[in-house]
Design a protein around this motif. Structure first.
Motif, PDB file in Angstrom:
ATOM      1  N   ASN A 403       1.150  -1.148   0.380  1.00 28.16           N
ATOM      2  CA  ASN A 403      -0.209   0.275   0.075  1.00 28.16           C
ATOM      3  C   ASN A 403       0.810   1.192  -0.197  1.00 28.16           C
ATOM      4  O   ASN A 403       0.875   2.201  -0.520  1.00 28.16           O
ATOM      5  CB  ASN A 403      -1.262   0.036   1.225  1.00 28.16           C
ATOM      6  CG  ASN A 403      -2.220  -0.695   1.248  1.00 28.16           C
ATOM      7  OD1 ASN A 403      -2.162  -1.656   0.296  1.00 28.16           O
ATOM      8  ND2 ASN A 403      -3.117  -0.550   1.636  1.00 28.16           N
ATOM      9  N   ASN A 407       0.751   3.764  -3.377  1.00 26.64           N
ATOM     10  CA  ASN A 407       0.932   4.756  -2.688  1.00 26.64           C
ATOM     11  C   ASN A 407       2.117   6.552  -3.292  1.00 26.64           C
ATOM     12  O   ASN A 407       1.937   7.357  -4.376  1.00 26.64           O
ATOM     13  CB  ASN A 407       0.636   5.422  -1.176  1.00 26.64           C
ATOM     14  CG  ASN A 407      -0.692   5.138  -1.397  1.00 26.64           C
ATOM     15  OD1 ASN A 407      -1.797   4.779  -1.947  1.00 26.64           O
ATOM     16  ND2 ASN A 407      -1.148   5.138   0.030  1.00 26.64           N
ATOM     17  N   LYS A 410       2.021   6.035  -6.922  1.00 27.79           N
ATOM     18  CA  LYS A 410       0.815   6.816  -7.679  1.00 27.79           C
ATOM     19  C   LYS A 410       0.834   8.646  -7.470  1.00 27.79           C
ATOM     20  O   LYS A 410       0.627   9.077  -8.739  1.00 27.79           O
ATOM     21  CB  LYS A 410      -0.555   5.953  -6.740  1.00 27.79           C
ATOM     22  CG  LYS A 410      -1.883   6.664  -7.151  1.00 27.79           C
ATOM     23  CD  LYS A 410      -2.400   5.708  -7.213  1.00 27.79           C
ATOM     24  CE  LYS A 410      -3.336   5.465  -5.603  1.00 27.79           C
ATOM     25  NZ  LYS A 410      -4.128   4.964  -5.552  1.00 27.79           N
ATOM     26  N   GLY A 469      -6.709   2.688   1.780  1.00 31.45           N
ATOM     27  CA  GLY A 469      -5.863   1.958   1.827  1.00 31.45           C
ATOM     28  C   GLY A 469      -4.179   2.213   3.623  1.00 31.45           C
ATOM     29  O   GLY A 469      -3.560   1.462   3.896  1.00 31.45           O
TER      30      GLY A 469
HETATM   31 MG   LIG Z   1      -3.669   3.925  -1.544  1.00 31.76          MG
END
Ligand SMILES: [Mg+2]
Ligand SMILES: Nc1ncnc2c1ncn2[C@@H]1O[C@H](COP(=O)(O)OP(=O)(O)OP(=O)(O)O)[C@@H](O)[C@H]1O
Length: 523
Positions: A403, A407, A410, A469
């Motif tokens: 996660n 992140n 992303k 998340g």
């Molecule tokens: Mg996330």
């Protein structure tokens, strides 16, 4: 619970202190009265010495002096016949007569002294009657000297001196006795005063200590009860004994403890009800998620079939519509997976096993690099060669790493590098994920970790996500007795630290033993 009446009739602290003060007051009065009596008596004996015994010595000495004068003058007159010597003899005799009354008064001082004074007066009387008076009345002149008469006179006067000396001796004895008795009195007075003072002080000390004990012992019991209650011993109750004030405090503490017991019982009922509600909610979410999974898998399957069937037979717009449908089905699938993961981590137990955080992170990053390089982001990895052992649920910790790294990749949005590291810091294993992406607005940092919360910049940029998340990360790390720290500056980047307790060597043995029997569970 002990009753307020138990042993409470022993009076108040004030009454106990009053008893101590009364004893002290009594001692002071006794010492004062004894002092006054002693001083008066000592004063009386000094008075007796000064007013009676000392003047007696003077009177006796004066009397002897008058008689000695009279003897000198009568002898001189007898030899010379001078009128002036006769006058002086008469004057001395008169002075002796006057002294006689004072001498007679000495009888009242002491019977033995009275007898001795009588002897003295008698011998003086004998001397006057047998020698002095006849000598002055008869013929005088050198030729009248009679040796026999003179010798008799000498004997008579020696008797006068002897009896006078006896009186002096007795007066001296009386004086010594009076002085001694005054000293004795003084000494016994001092002894008595010291005795009374010591006895009084001991009495006061005894009363003060007893009343002190009667107050401090119940107070000590109160203190112990309060400490036991503070330590969580809810059965502890204060003994309701001692002075009235202490009894009242003990009863109040016991009432408070009873109230706390009642409040705890209510609280535990409410907690049980809330747990039951939470379990119902979790069951509902996980049931619904499970029920949604099957139709979703089926929809995805049909969409993929359709895609294959229609290859080359559909227009671009129809292909786009198919891709959008597939994308959204996949997102829905991820959301369902996240919901299931969150429900599991919040409500179910965690299977803890010895795990090397360094190698787990290395493997996960290797997997994630494929996807990240497609997005133009390179993941730099820094993990030690030596294992960093933690007690953890491998699946859940893998989700934490995934996660956070996902992140970072992303939200990198143009930045090309993400750094992931694992280090050992004292008793902690620390996983750090750092990116140089869009960051998070400072005013929104507080809300991170709430379910479905997504920062405004991520939403504006159209970056997809469900906002579960970080919540999942927090729930899992809490289950592992660890902590999550996040620092972020909008437009600069974000760093997240996860701390987990390192497995100590002695725990490692226990973990092995547990592993071979029954895995430990942390709720
Ligand atoms: Mg996330
Ligand atoms: N590394 C990061 N850089 C910038 N913003 C971040 C970062 N990590 C989290 N955020 C912000 O916190 C929000 C919550 O993150 P979280 O991981 O819970 O949700 P998500 O990534 O949006 O969705 P998902 O549930 O799929 O993970 C994100 O939407 C984003 O706004």
């Amino acid at each position: 619970m002990a009753s307020a009446a138990g042993g409470g009739g022993r009076g108040s602290v004030g009454r106990r202190l009053g008893a101590s003060v009364a004893v002290n007051f009594f001692v002071l009065v006794v010492v004062g009265v004894a002092g006054i009596i002693g001083t008066t008596r000592a004063h009386d004996s000094v008075d007796y010495l000064a007013k009676q015994v000392e003047p007696a010595a003077t009177v006796n000495a004066d009397a002897l002096q008058e008689l000695t004068d009279a003897e000198t003058y009568v002898w001189g007159y007898g030899i010379s016949g001078e009128q002036s010597l006769l006058d002086k003899y008469v004057a001395a005799r008169t002075r002796f007569r006057e002294n006689r009354a004072r001498l007679e008064r000495l009888r009242s001082l002491d019977p033995q002294l009275g007898l001795l004074v009588d002897d003295f007066l008698l011998s003086a009387q004998n001397w006057f009657a047998a020698y002095a008076d006849p000598r002055t009345a008869g013929p005088v002149g050198l030729g009248t000297f009679d040796a026999l008469r003179f010798d008799r006179a000498q004997v008579l006067f020696a008797d006068v001196r002897t009896t006078n000396a006896a009186v002096s001796e007795r007066v001296r004895e009386l004086s010594t006795a009076a002085e001694r008795s005054s000293n004795d009195l003084e000494r016994s007075l001092v002894i008595m005063l010291v005795g009374v003072l010591v006895a009084g002080a001991a009495g006061s000390l005894f009363v003060a200590r007893r009343s002190g004990q009667q107050v401090t012992e119940p107070l000590g019991a109160l203190e112990e009860t309060a400490q036991r209650l503070a330590r969580g011993d809810h059965a502890a109750r204060a003994p309701v004994t001692g002075p009235r004030e202490v009894v009242q405090v003990a009863s109040a503490i016991n009432r408070m403890a009873d109230e706390n017991d009642r409040a705890r019982a209510v609280e535990s009922r409410v907690v049980d009800q809330l747990r039951a509600l939470d379990a119902v909610k979790s069951d509902f979410v996980s049931n619904v998620s499970h029920e949604l999974r099957t139709p979703l898998t089926s929809i995805l399957g049909y969409l993929e079939l359709l895609e294959e069937e229609l290859v080359g037979r559909t227009a671009d717009t129809e292909q786009d519509m198919l891709r959008a449908a597939k994308r959204n089905v996949l997102r829905l699938g991820e959301l369902i997976e996240d919901l299931l993961a969150l429900t599991r981590s919040e409500s179910q137990g965690t299977e803890l096993k010895e795990l090397d955080l360094a190698s787990l992170t290395r493997d996960l990053v290797t997997d994630l690099r494929v996807a990240s390089s497609q997005q133009g982001v390179e993941i730099r990895l820094g993990v030690p060669a030596a294992p960093v052992p933690v007690m953890a649920d491998a699946g859940q910790i893998a989700r934490v790493v995934t996660n956070l790294v996902s992140n970072a990749v992303k939200f990198s949005q143009g930045a090309s590098e993400v750094a992931v590291s694992v280090v050992r810091d004292g008793d902690d294993a620390v996983l750090t994920v750092e990116d140089h992406g869009i960051g998070i607005p400072s005013e929104e940092l507080d809300q991170l970790g709430s379910r479905f919360y997504r920062a405004s910049n991520a939403v504006h940029l159209g970056i997809t996500g469900t906002g579960l998340g970080l919540r999942i990360v927090q729930a899992i790390v809490e289950n592992h007795h660890g902590s999550v720290d996040l620092r972020s500056v909008q437009g600069v980047g974000t760093t997240v630290w996860v701390r987990l307790p390192v497995l100590q060597p002695d725990e490692s043995h226990r973990a092995d033993a547990a592993d071979s029997t029954d895995p430990a569970e942390v709720g």
